[in-house]
Design an enzyme around this catalytic site. Sequence first.
Site, PDB file in Angstrom:
ATOM      1  N   LYS A   5      -5.743   5.059  15.501  1.00 51.48           N
ATOM      2  CA  LYS A   5      -6.839   5.908  14.662  1.00 51.48           C
ATOM      3  C   LYS A   5      -7.844   5.154  15.159  1.00 51.48           C
ATOM      4  CE  LYS A   5      -5.268   3.586  10.017  1.00 51.48           C
ATOM      5  NZ  LYS A   5      -5.258   2.910   9.157  1.00 51.48           N
ATOM      6  N   ARG A  19      -6.724   9.319   8.088  1.00 55.34           N
ATOM      7  CA  ARG A  19      -7.491   7.280   7.050  1.00 55.34           C
ATOM      8  C   ARG A  19      -6.926   7.685   6.170  1.00 55.34           C
ATOM      9  NH1 ARG A  19      -9.535   3.655  10.532  1.00 55.34           N
ATOM     10  NH2 ARG A  19      -9.409   2.793   8.400  1.00 55.34           N
ATOM     11  N   SER A  20      -7.859   6.851   5.085  1.00 54.73           N
ATOM     12  CA  SER A  20      -7.076   7.455   3.363  1.00 54.73           C
ATOM     13  C   SER A  20      -8.071   8.649   2.652  1.00 54.73           C
ATOM     14  CB  SER A  20      -7.246   6.188   2.550  1.00 54.73           C
ATOM     15  OG  SER A  20      -7.910   5.725   2.564  1.00 54.73           O
ATOM     16  N   GLN A  80       0.437  -1.713   0.106  1.00 53.26           N
ATOM     17  CA  GLN A  80       0.040  -0.166   0.262  1.00 53.26           C
ATOM     18  C   GLN A  80       0.640   1.415  -0.055  1.00 53.26           C
ATOM     19  OE1 GLN A  80      -3.341   0.017   1.785  1.00 53.26           O
ATOM     20  NE2 GLN A  80      -2.659   1.585   3.302  1.00 53.26           N
ATOM     21  N   LYS A 101       1.314   9.729  10.644  1.00 53.72           N
ATOM     22  CA  LYS A 101       1.419   9.757   9.310  1.00 53.72           C
ATOM     23  C   LYS A 101      -0.352  10.313   9.028  1.00 53.72           C
ATOM     24  CE  LYS A 101       0.412   5.318   6.313  1.00 53.72           C
ATOM     25  NZ  LYS A 101      -0.070   3.706   7.093  1.00 53.72           N
ATOM     26  N   ASP A 146       4.006   0.423   4.773  1.00 52.16           N
ATOM     27  CA  ASP A 146       2.937  -0.348   4.754  1.00 52.16           C
ATOM     28  C   ASP A 146       2.841  -1.353   4.016  1.00 52.16           C
ATOM     29  OD1 ASP A 146       0.180  -0.736   5.665  1.00 52.16           O
ATOM     30  OD2 ASP A 146      -0.647   0.828   5.239  1.00 52.16           O
ATOM     31  N   ASP A 206      -1.585  -1.454  12.217  1.00 50.27           N
ATOM     32  CA  ASP A 206      -2.779  -1.513  12.133  1.00 50.27           C
ATOM     33  C   ASP A 206      -4.021  -1.988  11.970  1.00 50.27           C
ATOM     34  OD1 ASP A 206      -4.492   0.102  10.523  1.00 50.27           O
ATOM     35  OD2 ASP A 206      -4.106   0.574   8.921  1.00 50.27           O
ATOM     36  N   GLU A 236       4.231  -1.912   8.382  1.00 49.90           N
ATOM     37  CA  GLU A 236       3.046  -2.287   9.334  1.00 49.90           C
ATOM     38  C   GLU A 236       2.277  -3.472   8.568  1.00 49.90           C
ATOM     39  OE1 GLU A 236       1.509   1.723   8.973  1.00 49.90           O
ATOM     40  OE2 GLU A 236      -0.756   1.102   8.482  1.00 49.90           O
ATOM     41  N   GLU A 250      -3.971   9.615  -1.123  1.00 46.61           N
ATOM     42  CA  GLU A 250      -3.031   9.786  -0.078  1.00 46.61           C
ATOM     43  C   GLU A 250      -2.200  10.363  -0.704  1.00 46.61           C
ATOM     44  OE1 GLU A 250      -2.307   7.586   2.991  1.00 46.61           O
ATOM     45  OE2 GLU A 250      -4.103   6.176   3.817  1.00 46.61           O
TER      46      GLU A 250
HETATM   47  P1  PGA Z   1      -7.158   2.991   5.509  1.00 49.24           P
HETATM   48  O1  PGA Z   1      -4.937   3.626   5.105  1.00 49.24           O
HETATM   49  O2  PGA Z   1      -7.307   4.855   6.047  1.00 49.24           O
HETATM   50  O3  PGA Z   1      -7.604   3.557   3.898  1.00 49.24           O
HETATM   51  O4  PGA Z   1      -7.767   2.007   6.606  1.00 49.24           O
HETATM   52  C1  PGA Z   1      -4.481   3.356   6.155  1.00 49.24           C
HETATM   53  C2  PGA Z   1      -3.436   2.554   6.156  1.00 49.24           C
HETATM   54  O5  PGA Z   1      -3.867   1.697   6.133  1.00 49.24           O
HETATM   55  O6  PGA Z   1      -2.437   2.386   7.036  1.00 49.24           O
HETATM   56 ZN    ZN Z   2      -2.221   0.389   7.466  1.00 49.74          ZN
END
Ligand code: PGA
Ligand code: ZN
Length: 428
Positions: free
Chosen positions: A337, A366-367, A164, A388, A244, A312, A285, A207
């Site tokens: 988060k 978050r994304s 990712q 992050k 990640d 995560d 991650e 992102e």
């Molecule tokens: P997400 O991604 O907000 O789409 O979960 C962020 C991450 O995986 O760290």
């Molecule tokens: Zn993540």
Amino acid sequence: IIKQLKAWEILDSRGRPTVKARCELESRAVGIVSVPSGASTGAAEAHELRDNDPARYRGLGCRKAVANINGEINTALAGRLLASQQELDTILIELDATANKSRLGANAILAVSLAFARAVSQERQYPLYQHFADMQELPLRTLPRPTINLFSGGKHAGGQVDIQDVLLVPAAAQTMDEALAVTFAVYQSASELTFKKYGTRSLTADEGGLAPPFPDTETMLADAVETIEQAGYVAGKDVMLAIDVASSHFYQDKLYHLDHEQLSSAAMIERLGNWLSRYPLVSIEDGLAEDDWNNWPDLYARIGSQTLVLGDDFLCTNPGRIQRAIANQAANALLLKVNQIGTLSEAAQSCQLARSANWRVTISARSGETEDNWLADLAVGWAGDQIKIGSITHGERLAKYNRLLEIEADTHLPLIAWPTDGSQNNHS
Ligand code: PGA
Ligand code: ZN
């Protein structure tokens, strides 16, 4: 005393609905916040309430969550004297009365939890970061070191490559200001390199990371190193990398479907160990999938002395899961988060648990984000080791980076020292 809660639907950085809420206290202090939303979500996350009306926003509307704030939650809280954040959050949890906040919606509950915090900070005339620090009785000592999205793949970029994020860690920077200037230089060289190599500038990932068609993960990592060096920095010294892997999203039938191969958990651990010996990775991650619990201790044993083993989706900011990971020696860092768990108080508990085991904490966006900037205050107040946020493009990301710069200008807090324990590998 809360006078009134009010909420409405707004759009996030992907153009999808999310919740914005306003909390007014009897003192007339007001807190307004909006909440983010993930795409590569963990299965154990608190439940984001969506309308499921396919005719509107493909079912993603948040009118039900909004109505819960304007109706039931406001009725339960208006006129109530609340002594602390904890008291508010406990009432919200009891009112919802489900294990994953699915009745009222974690999006509704978190919006109220945060709006109240911001209103109280206004009432006390404290900066929000100070209020967050008081909540955990922490002194304000340092600013978190940013980990900044450079290259993207996986669910955030249409899956052109499996992992990712590849993130920059400006390890030698002494200030936030310097960290961002270094990042900018590397970004420029990255967009030049990707344009030359792949014929695209492609600032398309959720992102803001560059997402050219990397043939595989190792090319993505090698390109990151090359980009750092072309910008005039030493990879492994001035600038380190974090990844990640988000491996839950390519784990099927107990196999990791990575780079056109199918790897067992043991082979996946070996692959990560191999990357670690060849690239300057200070944080990995979700190296294994969220439900591959049995193998996380092996992953930690293999790489935990050289890098952060960051959870995560694996941990979902959930105290129970963190407790279990500590007991099993399965990780040494928490990605925090708040909307994975749904209230500030529970997220604070997760943070404290991680610290009690001497883990590092990365506070994460978050994304799907909004232009709100409370995350920066949270990362400073809760003494995050890392933050992050995403890349240094896209306004919803910059709202947080710019808030960090503002906090730096206000407080002159130093950037957290580098290396932090356990996060240094011997690659240089
Ligand atoms: P997400 O991604 O907000 O789409 O979960 C962020 C991450 O995986 O760290
Ligand atoms: Zn993540």
